[in-house]
Design an enzyme around this catalytic site. Sequence first.
Site, PDB file in Angstrom:
ATOM      1  N   SER A  50       0.733  -1.142  -0.072  1.00 53.41           N
ATOM      2  CA  SER A  50       0.160  -0.032   0.143  1.00 53.41           C
ATOM      3  C   SER A  50       0.905   1.217  -0.089  1.00 53.41           C
ATOM      4  O   SER A  50       1.847   1.375  -1.065  1.00 53.41           O
ATOM      5  CB  SER A  50      -0.853   0.068   1.064  1.00 53.41           C
ATOM      6  OG  SER A  50      -1.824   0.786   1.260  1.00 53.41           O
ATOM      7  N   ASP A 213      -9.801  -3.596  -5.516  1.00 57.57           N
ATOM      8  CA  ASP A 213      -8.844  -2.549  -5.123  1.00 57.57           C
ATOM      9  C   ASP A 213      -8.688  -1.390  -5.983  1.00 57.57           C
ATOM     10  O   ASP A 213      -8.581  -1.529  -7.025  1.00 57.57           O
ATOM     11  CB  ASP A 213      -7.378  -3.143  -4.863  1.00 57.57           C
ATOM     12  CG  ASP A 213      -6.302  -2.302  -3.985  1.00 57.57           C
ATOM     13  OD1 ASP A 213      -6.868  -1.095  -3.728  1.00 57.57           O
ATOM     14  OD2 ASP A 213      -5.421  -2.625  -4.202  1.00 57.57           O
ATOM     15  N   HIS A 243      -7.749  -5.166  -1.556  1.00 57.51           N
ATOM     16  CA  HIS A 243      -6.790  -4.326  -0.748  1.00 57.51           C
ATOM     17  C   HIS A 243      -6.412  -4.833   0.845  1.00 57.51           C
ATOM     18  O   HIS A 243      -7.404  -4.831   1.489  1.00 57.51           O
ATOM     19  CB  HIS A 243      -6.827  -2.898  -0.750  1.00 57.51           C
ATOM     20  CG  HIS A 243      -5.751  -2.178  -0.209  1.00 57.51           C
ATOM     21  ND1 HIS A 243      -4.810  -1.733  -1.267  1.00 57.51           N
ATOM     22  CD2 HIS A 243      -5.407  -1.408   0.630  1.00 57.51           C
ATOM     23  CE1 HIS A 243      -3.766  -0.902  -0.798  1.00 57.51           C
ATOM     24  NE2 HIS A 243      -4.093  -0.893   0.409  1.00 57.51           N
TER      25      HIS A 243
END
Length: 276
Positions: A50, A213, A243
Site C-alpha cells: 500500500s 482494490d 486491498h
Amino acid sequence: MDSRKHWYRLAPLHPFPAAIDDCTTATTWLLSHTEEYNVDPKRIGIFGDSAGGNLAAAVSQRLTFDSQYSHLPKLRLQALIYPALQAVDFETPSYQQNGHYQALILTKPLMVMCWGLYLNGIKEVNFAAAASTNNHTSPYAKKLLAKQDIVSHDIIPENIRSGEYVPPTSNDFGNTTLYDSIKDTLLNPDFAPLMRTDLKGLPEAYIIACNFDVLRDDSIFYSNRLEKAGVKVTLKYYEGGVHGSLTEQHDGLFELEAARRMRHDLVTYLNQTLLS
C-alpha cells in the site's frame, strides 16, 4: 532469510518528503553496514504494501538514479504489494469500479484524503474535494499525461476494466490554479513513482494487484512501464483479492483463498530470487 522493518514519520504531522527521506536513510544505512550484520549485499530486496509500496518503489528509484548512492550495493529486487503510485487520476477503471464499496478497506474518498494529507499535511483543505472528480489537474496536464501514456486506461485489459467503468470523454477541465500550486510535488517521482519518465535500470520487480482494490490499476500501469523499460517484472493479479489481503489475520474463519495464494506466491518468489 532476514527481514528488517523500519518505522518512518507519518502524515499529516509529517507530510512529504518525510517518509521517503526516512526510508531512504534506513535503507542506505543497511546497505552501508552489510558486513557488520553478515548480510550478502547481492541479496537485499525492498518490500512494501500500500503506502509502503509507494515508498519501496520510490526508494528503489532514488538508489538507482541518484548519483550520491552509486557507491552502494544495488538492490536485488523490489516487492510492491498493491502499491499507491500516482495521484493524478482518481477516475481509473479500478477507482470507478471499487471506490464506492464501503465493505472494502480502501475506498476512493479515503485514498484521496490520504494523498491530500501526504501532499499538504494538516494544511490540506482543497485537494480532496477537487481530486475526487479529477479537478485537481489542469486541462493541459491531462492532455500531456494522455500523450505520455502514463495512466492511459487502455493499458488496463478490457476484461478487467469492463463493468462499472465509463471512459473519459474530455480532458478539457480542471483547476489550473490548484494544479500550479501542487504540480511540483504531484509529478515528483519521490511522491508518485509512476511519474518518472525513464525507468531503465531499476531492480527486478514483483508486483501484486488485487481486482477489488482502487489501486489495482496503479500496479498494472507500473508493470507495463517497467516492462517497456526492460526491467524484469512479475505481475501477480488476484481476481478475488482485496486491498490489505496480505496483512490481514490469516487464522480466521473468513480468510480469502486469494490471501493464502498471495502469501504462498510471494514467499516462493522471495526464496527463489534471494536464496538461489
